[in-house]
Scaffold this motif. Structure first.
Motif, PDB file in Angstrom:
ATOM      1  N   TRP A  22       0.832  -1.207   0.000  1.00  0.00           N
ATOM      2  CA  TRP A  22       0.000   0.000   0.000  1.00  0.00           C
ATOM      3  C   TRP A  22       0.865   1.254   0.000  1.00  0.00           C
ATOM      4  CZ3 TRP A  22      -4.635   1.462  -1.220  1.00  0.00           C
ATOM      5  CH2 TRP A  22      -5.108   2.704  -0.787  1.00  0.00           C
ATOM      6  N   LYS A  23       1.954   1.214   0.747  1.00  0.00           N
ATOM      7  CA  LYS A  23       2.843   2.366   0.830  1.00  0.00           C
ATOM      8  C   LYS A  23       3.494   2.658  -0.526  1.00  0.00           C
ATOM      9  CE  LYS A  23       7.065   3.914   3.125  1.00  0.00           C
ATOM     10  NZ  LYS A  23       8.138   3.548   4.073  1.00  0.00           N
ATOM     11  N   GLU A  24       3.864   1.582  -1.243  1.00  0.00           N
ATOM     12  CA  GLU A  24       4.561   1.750  -2.524  1.00  0.00           C
ATOM     13  C   GLU A  24       3.637   1.510  -3.714  1.00  0.00           C
ATOM     14  OE1 GLU A  24       7.462   2.876  -2.512  1.00  0.00           O
ATOM     15  OE2 GLU A  24       8.102   2.514  -0.438  1.00  0.00           O
ATOM     16  N   LYS A  25       2.353   1.780  -3.493  1.00  0.00           N
ATOM     17  CA  LYS A  25       1.383   1.481  -4.542  1.00  0.00           C
ATOM     18  C   LYS A  25       1.639   2.260  -5.829  1.00  0.00           C
ATOM     19  CE  LYS A  25      -2.082   4.645  -2.559  1.00  0.00           C
ATOM     20  NZ  LYS A  25      -1.299   4.982  -1.367  1.00  0.00           N
ATOM     21  N   LEU A  26       2.105   3.479  -5.690  1.00  0.00           N
ATOM     22  CA  LEU A  26       2.365   4.274  -6.892  1.00  0.00           C
ATOM     23  C   LEU A  26       3.513   3.680  -7.710  1.00  0.00           C
ATOM     24  CD1 LEU A  26       1.980   7.920  -5.518  1.00  0.00           C
ATOM     25  CD2 LEU A  26       0.347   6.575  -6.868  1.00  0.00           C
ATOM     26  N   LEU A  27       4.561   3.220  -6.991  1.00  0.00           N
ATOM     27  CA  LEU A  27       5.671   2.584  -7.683  1.00  0.00           C
ATOM     28  C   LEU A  27       5.206   1.308  -8.384  1.00  0.00           C
ATOM     29  CD1 LEU A  27       8.695   2.279  -8.321  1.00  0.00           C
ATOM     30  CD2 LEU A  27       8.929   1.070  -6.130  1.00  0.00           C
ATOM     31  N   ILE A  28       4.418   0.500  -7.683  1.00  0.00           N
ATOM     32  CA  ILE A  28       3.911  -0.756  -8.267  1.00  0.00           C
ATOM     33  C   ILE A  28       3.029  -0.475  -9.474  1.00  0.00           C
ATOM     34  CG2 ILE A  28       2.443  -2.768  -7.835  1.00  0.00           C
ATOM     35  CD1 ILE A  28       3.387  -2.671  -4.917  1.00  0.00           C
ATOM     36  N   PHE A  29       2.140   0.477  -9.313  1.00  0.00           N
ATOM     37  CA  PHE A  29       1.239   0.829 -10.414  1.00  0.00           C
ATOM     38  C   PHE A  29       2.023   1.370 -11.603  1.00  0.00           C
ATOM     39  CE2 PHE A  29      -1.362   3.990 -12.641  1.00  0.00           C
ATOM     40  CZ  PHE A  29      -2.409   3.180 -13.054  1.00  0.00           C
ATOM     41  N   GLY A  30       3.021   2.188 -11.323  1.00  0.00           N
ATOM     42  CA  GLY A  30       3.825   2.766 -12.403  1.00  0.00           C
ATOM     43  C   GLY A  30       4.574   1.706 -13.194  1.00  0.00           C
ATOM     44  N   ILE A  31       5.172   0.746 -12.475  1.00  0.00           N
ATOM     45  CA  ILE A  31       5.913  -0.315 -13.168  1.00  0.00           C
ATOM     46  C   ILE A  31       4.973  -1.201 -13.980  1.00  0.00           C
ATOM     47  CG2 ILE A  31       7.320  -2.383 -12.822  1.00  0.00           C
ATOM     48  CD1 ILE A  31       8.581  -1.000 -10.427  1.00  0.00           C
ATOM     49  N   ILE A  32       3.817  -1.547 -13.376  1.00  0.00           N
ATOM     50  CA  ILE A  32       2.838  -2.362 -14.106  1.00  0.00           C
ATOM     51  C   ILE A  32       2.353  -1.625 -15.349  1.00  0.00           C
ATOM     52  CG2 ILE A  32       0.531  -3.384 -14.007  1.00  0.00           C
ATOM     53  CD1 ILE A  32       1.050  -4.046 -11.076  1.00  0.00           C
ATOM     54  N   LEU A  33       2.091  -0.337 -15.218  1.00  0.00           N
ATOM     55  CA  LEU A  33       1.633   0.461 -16.357  1.00  0.00           C
ATOM     56  C   LEU A  33       2.693   0.506 -17.450  1.00  0.00           C
ATOM     57  CD1 LEU A  33      -0.512   2.304 -17.599  1.00  0.00           C
ATOM     58  CD2 LEU A  33       0.563   4.236 -16.405  1.00  0.00           C
ATOM     59  N   LEU A  34       3.942   0.670 -17.023  1.00  0.00           N
ATOM     60  CA  LEU A  34       5.035   0.697 -17.993  1.00  0.00           C
ATOM     61  C   LEU A  34       5.121  -0.622 -18.766  1.00  0.00           C
ATOM     62  CD1 LEU A  34       7.575   1.974 -19.220  1.00  0.00           C
ATOM     63  CD2 LEU A  34       8.877   1.046 -17.277  1.00  0.00           C
ATOM     64  N   PHE A  35       5.019  -1.728 -18.063  1.00  0.00           N
ATOM     65  CA  PHE A  35       5.072  -3.030 -18.735  1.00  0.00           C
ATOM     66  C   PHE A  35       3.837  -3.263 -19.599  1.00  0.00           C
ATOM     67  CE2 PHE A  35       8.669  -3.981 -16.136  1.00  0.00           C
ATOM     68  CZ  PHE A  35       9.326  -5.015 -16.780  1.00  0.00           C
ATOM     69  N   ALA A  36       2.690  -2.750 -19.167  1.00  0.00           N
ATOM     70  CA  ALA A  36       1.485  -2.873 -19.983  1.00  0.00           C
ATOM     71  C   ALA A  36       1.641  -2.130 -21.301  1.00  0.00           C
ATOM     72  CB  ALA A  36       0.271  -2.353 -19.216  1.00  0.00           C
ATOM     73  N   ILE A  37       2.224  -0.921 -21.233  1.00  0.00           N
ATOM     74  CA  ILE A  37       2.464  -0.143 -22.455  1.00  0.00           C
ATOM     75  C   ILE A  37       3.449  -0.872 -23.364  1.00  0.00           C
ATOM     76  CG2 ILE A  37       3.452   2.010 -23.335  1.00  0.00           C
ATOM     77  CD1 ILE A  37       2.366   3.381 -20.804  1.00  0.00           C
ATOM     78  N   LEU A  38       4.511  -1.441 -22.739  1.00  0.00           N
ATOM     79  CA  LEU A  38       5.463  -2.221 -23.524  1.00  0.00           C
ATOM     80  C   LEU A  38       4.795  -3.436 -24.165  1.00  0.00           C
ATOM     81  CD1 LEU A  38       8.609  -2.190 -21.181  1.00  0.00           C
ATOM     82  CD2 LEU A  38       8.340  -0.999 -23.366  1.00  0.00           C
ATOM     83  N   GLY A  39       3.884  -4.091 -23.427  1.00  0.00           N
ATOM     84  CA  GLY A  39       3.170  -5.247 -23.971  1.00  0.00           C
ATOM     85  C   GLY A  39       2.294  -4.874 -25.149  1.00  0.00           C
ATOM     86  N   ILE A  40       1.597  -3.727 -25.025  1.00  0.00           N
ATOM     87  CA  ILE A  40       0.747  -3.259 -26.132  1.00  0.00           C
ATOM     88  C   ILE A  40       1.593  -2.944 -27.352  1.00  0.00           C
ATOM     89  CG2 ILE A  40      -0.779  -1.405 -26.875  1.00  0.00           C
ATOM     90  CD1 ILE A  40      -1.796  -1.270 -23.975  1.00  0.00           C
ATOM     91  N   TRP A  41       2.708  -2.255 -27.126  1.00  0.00           N
ATOM     92  CA  TRP A  41       3.600  -1.916 -28.241  1.00  0.00           C
ATOM     93  C   TRP A  41       4.146  -3.181 -28.904  1.00  0.00           C
ATOM     94  CZ3 TRP A  41       8.812  -3.144 -28.676  1.00  0.00           C
ATOM     95  CH2 TRP A  41       9.460  -2.600 -29.788  1.00  0.00           C
ATOM     96  N   PHE A  42       4.561  -4.145 -28.090  1.00  0.00           N
ATOM     97  CA  PHE A  42       5.121  -5.383 -28.620  1.00  0.00           C
ATOM     98  C   PHE A  42       4.066  -6.166 -29.394  1.00  0.00           C
ATOM     99  CE2 PHE A  42       6.147  -9.930 -28.130  1.00  0.00           C
ATOM    100  CZ  PHE A  42       7.381  -9.946 -28.759  1.00  0.00           C
ATOM    101  N   ALA A  43       2.833  -6.237 -28.865  1.00  0.00           N
ATOM    102  CA  ALA A  43       1.764  -6.995 -29.532  1.00  0.00           C
ATOM    103  C   ALA A  43       1.419  -6.395 -30.886  1.00  0.00           C
ATOM    104  CB  ALA A  43       0.532  -7.046 -28.632  1.00  0.00           C
ATOM    105  N   PHE A  44       1.381  -5.065 -30.952  1.00  0.00           N
ATOM    106  CA  PHE A  44       1.018  -4.417 -32.209  1.00  0.00           C
ATOM    107  C   PHE A  44       2.192  -4.352 -33.183  1.00  0.00           C
ATOM    108  CE2 PHE A  44      -2.653  -3.034 -29.814  1.00  0.00           C
ATOM    109  CZ  PHE A  44      -3.655  -2.999 -30.772  1.00  0.00           C
TER     110      PHE A  44
END
Length: 348
Positions: A22-44
């Motif tokens: 909970w304390k590092e939720k922003l860091l966790i969310f940011g990393i997950i978001l970054l990998f999600a963007i990378l996944g979308i880019w890679f898939a397309f």
């Protein structure tokens, strides 16, 4: 001595772990978001692949020849020795998919001309260079100069094309129903359907030729013999008619004329017998050829798909999000040095 026997026991403090998350939720969310963007880019960024599939229902032998025997009775041809029995020389249906795995099949496929989805025609060999192998350089490498008869010698580029195409053109058979499925995977949906259609035609043509080649040769041979015997029969028939017109009067009973008449009649009878026998054998062979010619029913013709089968964007995105979540946990616990709060050590 007791100190030497002590063991460290690691435990995970779930409450502490949740507090850290909970304390590092922003860091966790940011990393997950970054990998999600990378996944979308890679898939397309991956090339789209389309799969077209066709299904064939082959002939299933019933082991009987009664239907053809009935046909012989229908046309009124007697005395046939059709030899009604199962064809032991036929290819087993479970070997049909192997036919479209052969090198001659792919060499023929590379020479075909197909129509792309935009309407342009292209030779499949060139299509492979551009869209599959992605080779822009002309292949000048001839690995072997010797080309003995009966042996296939390929250059490295053609060999690599065939190796790739063996993974893209696939045949299978359902052992329960006997249905043969042939699928082709290509970056162009229309070409994928055309290749599946070509493979189906190649398979049915190969099996038909294999099963009837000997019989077709026999039919062609008998057809030529019948044509020759027919000419001889008509010639002897005309000779007999001319002789009877010339020596029809009762006064013309010379011995030489009788001998000539006997010769003409003997030749006429012989040519008649040979012609009728060959004609009977010819009709018998045609019926036998009809019996042995396999029948294939197109159960499902190949269709140009509108939806790509690859890449599986949802699956790729899910994998990247999972990796991002794992990386974010590692960063939260070890990079931010929170692991000491979560992992506790005790001595036994």
């Amino acid at each position: 001595m007791s100190n030497l026997m002590e063991e460290d026991v690691f435990t995970v403090d779930i409450k502490a772990f949740l507090k850290v998350v909970w304390k590092e939720k922003l860091l966790i969310f940011g990393i997950i978001l970054l990998f999600a963007i990378l996944g979308i880019w890679f898939a397309f960024s991956l090339k789209k692949e389309f799969v077209s599939e066709g299904k064939i229902l082959p002939e299933i032998s019933s082991g009987g020849g009664g239907s053809l025997g009935g046909l012989a009775d229908l046309v009124g041809i007697g005395g046939f020795e059709l030899g009604m029995k199962n064809n032991t020389d036929a290819i087993r249906p479970d070997l049909y998919p192997d036919v479209i795995k052969t090198t001659p099949f792919f060499l023929g496929l590379l020479e075909q001309t197909f129509i792309k989805q935009n309407g342009d025609s292209i030779r499949f060999n060139e299509y492979c260079d551009i869209y599959i192998i992605e080779s822009s350089e002309e292949n000048t490498d001839e690995a072997f100069k010797g080309r003995p008869e009966g042996v296939i010698v390929l250059d490295k580029l053609t060999e690599s094309k065939i190796k790739e195409l063996r993974e893209r053109v696939v045949g299978s058979i359902d052992k329960k129903s006997g249905v043969i499925s042939i699928s082709a995977k290509m970056p162009d949906p229309v070409i994928a359907a055309e290749i599946a259609h070509y493979a189906m035609n190649y398979l049915t043509g190969y099996v038909s030729t294999y099963r009837t080649e000997k019989l077709r040769s026999e039919v062609d041979f008998l057809e030529n013999k019948v044509a020759s015997a027919k000419g001889t029969f008509y010639k002897d028939q005309s000779k007999k008619a001319v002789y009877e017109d010339q020596f029809s009067a009762s006064t013309m009973r010379l011995k030489s004329a009788d001998i000539q008449r006997e010769r003409i009649e003997s030749e006429y009878k012989m040519s008649t017998s040979i012609y009728n026998e060959l004609l009977k054998k010819f009709e018998e062979s045609k019926l036998k050829l009809k019996q042995e010619t396999p029948i294939f029913q197109i159960l499902e013709p190949p269709m140009a798909p509108n939806l790509a089968s690859e890449p599986k964007k949802g699956f790729i995105l899910g994998v990247f999000i999972l990796i991002g979540f794992m990386v974010s946990l590692v960063a939260t616990l070890f990079v931010k040095k929170n692991h000491k709060k979560v992992f506790l050590t005790s001595h036994n």
